[in-house]
Enzyme design. Sequence first.
Site, PDB file in Angstrom:
ATOM      1  CE  LYS A  99      -2.035   3.103   2.213  1.00 10.77           C
ATOM      2  NZ  LYS A  99      -1.586   4.758   1.436  1.00 10.77           N
TER       3      LYS A  99
ATOM      4  CD  GLU B 149      13.065   0.940   7.937  1.00 12.37           C
ATOM      5  OE1 GLU B 149      13.729   0.075   7.763  1.00 12.37           O
ATOM      6  OE2 GLU B 149      13.135   2.078   7.065  1.00 12.37           O
TER       7      GLU B 149
ATOM      8  CB  CYS C 131      13.623   9.025   8.093  1.00  9.83           C
ATOM      9  SG  CYS C 131      14.390   8.019   7.110  1.00  9.83           S
TER      10      CYS C 131
ATOM     11  CD  GLU D  71       9.989  13.314  11.217  1.00  9.09           C
ATOM     12  OE1 GLU D  71       8.857  13.048  11.231  1.00  9.09           O
ATOM     13  OE2 GLU D  71      11.051  12.607  10.648  1.00  9.09           O
TER      14      GLU D  71
END
Length: 513
Positions: free
Chosen positions: A199, A274, A308, A407
């Site tokens: 997906k 992750e 990331c 973040e």
Amino acid sequence: MDKATPKTSDVFAANRDRVAPLLAKLKQEGIGHLIDGKVVPSISGQTFETKSPVDGAVLAQVARGGPEDIDRAATAAALAFKSWRNMPAAMRKKLLHRVADAIEDRADDIAVLECIDTGQAHRFMAKAAIRAAENFRFFADRCTEARDGFNTPSDEHWNVSTRVPIGPVGVITPWNTPFMLSTWKIAPALAAGCTVVHKPAEWSPVTADLLAKLAKQAGVPDGVLNTVHGIGEEAGKALTEHPAIKAIGFVGESSTGSAIMAQGAPTLKRVHFELGGKNPVIVFDDADLDRALDAVVFMIYSLNGERCTSSSRLLIQQGIADKFVEKLTARVKALKVGHPLDPATEIGPLIHERHLAKVCSYFDIARQDGAVIAVGGAPHDGPGGGHYIQPTLVTGANARMRVAQEEVFGPFLTVIPFRDENDAIEIANGVDYGLTGYVWTGDMGRALRVADALEAGMIWLNSENVRHLPTPFGGMKSSGIGRDGGDYSFDFYMETKHVSLARGTHKIQKLGI
Ligand code: NAD
């Protein structure tokens, strides 16, 4: 200029020429799911639009999958698992190398499509497609050792372990470097003998569609790799809840990871996460400051900062802070924001208007907390009028501010000065995340002490992030669960089985006599 080097304007024009027919075809055909080897619409008939971040143009109508499409794909994956798991490893290896060949053949197309679909600059996307092929080759070569185990004999038994593929798995991926990233998950899953339902992110469906088609074209049997497009809370959620799916490999935000863990709980899903990061780059006063500066700039302003592993916090030792920040400021001001297909571009438009708004919201947050926006701090008027943003540098920050804790996921760097080694470690570890850390120092003893103390899954000493595929990739704390890479990936996609063979001499208690 060297005669052999094409002019950047020519490369830009060639990239435009390459992408134009691909976009025309995409618009005409739209994007369907690829289930059991067939391109199919959603059972509901629903679609959603995918738009380019460059100019807002609608690229395609995309099938909007729901639980019934996921069920169809999971059923196909479960059926295909029976033969894929038993295929001789050497044959699986050959097929996965063919997928790598197919990716390499289309690498230029993948690169330009990724630029238009995600806004990432061509200089990075050209390499991302090649890396995707390398991911397939790396795991193809390891197909033949995936089942390897140990013999740990005891006095009266041979104790042998082996591994078997866990079953059909779900892979859920984000929109940053989506093609390369999805191959990190899909290649080891297929090499292990699992079948996959992928997906992809709803903001970047274009190259995921291509990957599934290339795999089919390379001869991967129907049902082995299925792609269902759709919204996270619809198709993604249904995938994590489906009983035929034995594990979920997920890359995305930490909060989504929490949701997936809850959604997968009733069916006891194995999960590999992750997640996000707020990674420190720590520069000590005895470092090679020129190399450190290059790495600091690269690791936050490449890939639009939508990365990331980006070093989004610069921890700089007080004595050198002013001079270092002065040089850094000049470099950030000189970054080239532009069209993603232009080879001169270093920063392209951000993926989506919602993400642009999120990143821009941190300009006010920085000011309200008392930090200083030294460079940038506003949207940028770029070619096509898309979601461009000025590369931003925030100074005068302390470790407690939101710009030092959260973040941002854009070309946005927060500078925090520190006194000494202990202070640096405390600031570096004082966040919820723990994905990567970067340390620059001329003192190897200190580098090793800091590496030991940092709460992060991956640490680079005097280096930017250089991925080596056998090494463990993953994060601590809110940055993830589990590791990717080499044998670590096989451990996730496989069950370890213990087989004990008696030598016929061990004592068996006699009951019921
Ligand atoms: P996201 O979590 O919003 O979405 C990721 C994927 O999850 C998408 O495919 C989305 O459709 C799906 N999803 C959303 N809600 C879901 C649900 N309830 N159930 C199942 N699936 C669901 O992340 P994003 O915004 O696409 O990506 C950016 C994030 O990814 C950042 O936080 C970044 O740090 C992280 N990231 C981490 C790594 C890493 O290796 N640690 C790598 C790349 C990106």
